[in-house]
Write a protein that holds these residues in place. Structure first.
Motif, PDB file in Angstrom:
ATOM      1  N   ARG A  43       0.625  -1.242  -0.100  1.00 21.66           N
ATOM      2  CA  ARG A  43       0.035  -0.266  -0.039  1.00 21.66           C
ATOM      3  C   ARG A  43       0.979   1.002  -0.146  1.00 21.66           C
ATOM      4  NH1 ARG A  43      -1.968  -3.345   3.893  1.00 21.66           N
ATOM      5  NH2 ARG A  43      -1.285  -1.902   5.486  1.00 21.66           N
ATOM      6  N   TRP A  44       2.070   1.194  -0.232  1.00 24.18           N
ATOM      7  CA  TRP A  44       3.076   2.353  -0.096  1.00 24.18           C
ATOM      8  C   TRP A  44       3.072   3.205  -1.338  1.00 24.18           C
ATOM      9  CZ3 TRP A  44       5.199   5.341   2.999  1.00 24.18           C
ATOM     10  CH2 TRP A  44       6.483   6.042   2.857  1.00 24.18           C
ATOM     11  N   PRO A  45       2.344   4.304  -1.437  1.00 26.38           N
ATOM     12  CA  PRO A  45       2.044   5.027  -2.590  1.00 26.38           C
ATOM     13  C   PRO A  45       3.358   5.310  -3.667  1.00 26.38           C
ATOM     14  CG  PRO A  45       1.170   6.145  -0.784  1.00 26.38           C
ATOM     15  CD  PRO A  45       2.150   4.909  -0.291  1.00 26.38           C
ATOM     16  N   PRO A  46       4.596   5.475  -3.229  1.00 20.84           N
ATOM     17  CA  PRO A  46       5.549   5.362  -4.360  1.00 20.84           C
ATOM     18  C   PRO A  46       5.862   4.187  -4.907  1.00 20.84           C
ATOM     19  CG  PRO A  46       6.238   6.463  -2.238  1.00 20.84           C
ATOM     20  CD  PRO A  46       5.065   5.790  -2.007  1.00 20.84           C
ATOM     21  N   LYS A  47       5.379   3.092  -4.513  1.00 23.27           N
ATOM     22  CA  LYS A  47       5.633   1.630  -5.062  1.00 23.27           C
ATOM     23  C   LYS A  47       4.634   1.501  -6.209  1.00 23.27           C
ATOM     24  CE  LYS A  47       5.867  -3.195  -4.189  1.00 23.27           C
ATOM     25  NZ  LYS A  47       5.975  -4.232  -3.074  1.00 23.27           N
ATOM     26  N   THR A  48       3.370   2.111  -5.836  1.00 21.48           N
ATOM     27  CA  THR A  48       2.189   1.929  -6.900  1.00 21.48           C
ATOM     28  C   THR A  48       2.416   2.807  -7.826  1.00 21.48           C
ATOM     29  OG1 THR A  48       0.869   3.396  -5.612  1.00 21.48           O
ATOM     30  CG2 THR A  48       0.432   0.864  -5.334  1.00 21.48           C
ATOM     31  N   GLN A  49       3.094   4.085  -7.590  1.00 18.78           N
ATOM     32  CA  GLN A  49       3.437   5.066  -8.655  1.00 18.78           C
ATOM     33  C   GLN A  49       4.512   4.680  -9.810  1.00 18.78           C
ATOM     34  OE1 GLN A  49       1.363   7.941  -9.016  1.00 18.78           O
ATOM     35  NE2 GLN A  49       2.879   8.047 -11.074  1.00 18.78           N
ATOM     36  N   ALA A  50       5.363   3.955  -8.973  1.00 20.91           N
ATOM     37  CA  ALA A  50       6.403   3.224  -9.906  1.00 20.91           C
ATOM     38  C   ALA A  50       5.911   2.328 -11.064  1.00 20.91           C
ATOM     39  CB  ALA A  50       7.372   2.515  -9.026  1.00 20.91           C
TER      40      ALA A  50
END
Length: 142
Positions: A43-50
């Motif tokens: 659920r970490w936003p930078p991971k989903t953004q990548a």
């Protein structure tokens, strides 16, 4: 206090069950905590953004490549008659250092929750090669 710590160290060395009311060893407890922390990164936003940034078109992503050029890959592939995910969001810097191993919870958490520039998108083939190389380094370092 010192005797308490020595007693805990001895029980850990013998693999005694000292956690969860005497049901878990220290190793099982550490594995449980590591798994819980890894689950939180989903659920970490930078991971989903990548992952969003690597999107090319419906069902296609850009793999940055491991020991090869970047290439476009389908989101899933058929392996043994089953569909499996072909895209992995990978930490550029390994979460657990292959040479020194686990150092501390703080280091692990710091490496798990990196900003977007700390992630890369790899296809299953590239990710398997990278993981295999890290495992070899880990074995050689022991």
């Amino acid at each position: 206090m010192k005797t308490c710590l020595l007693s805990l160290e001895r029980s850990v060395a013998r693999g005694e069950k000292t956690r969860a009311g005497g049901m878990w060893t220290e190793a099982k407890f550490h594995g449980f905590i590591k798994g819980a922390i890894r689950g939180a990164t989903r659920r970490w936003p930078p991971k989903t953004q990548a992952l969003k940034d690597a999107w090319v078109e419906r069902g296609v992503y850009k793999c940055v490549g491991y020991k090869r050029r970047w290439h476009h890959v389908p989101v899933s592939i058929k392996v043994g008659g089953k569909r499996v995910r072909n895209v992995a969001v990978d930490h550029i810097k390994p979460v657990i250092c292959p040479v020194s191993g686990f150092t501390s919870w703080d280091d692990m958490i710091e490496r798990m929750f990196v900003e977007g520039s700390g992630f890369q998108i790899l296809c299953k083939s590239c990710h398997d090669k990278k993981t295999g190389d890290e495992r070899k380094i880990r074995k050689e370092s022991k």
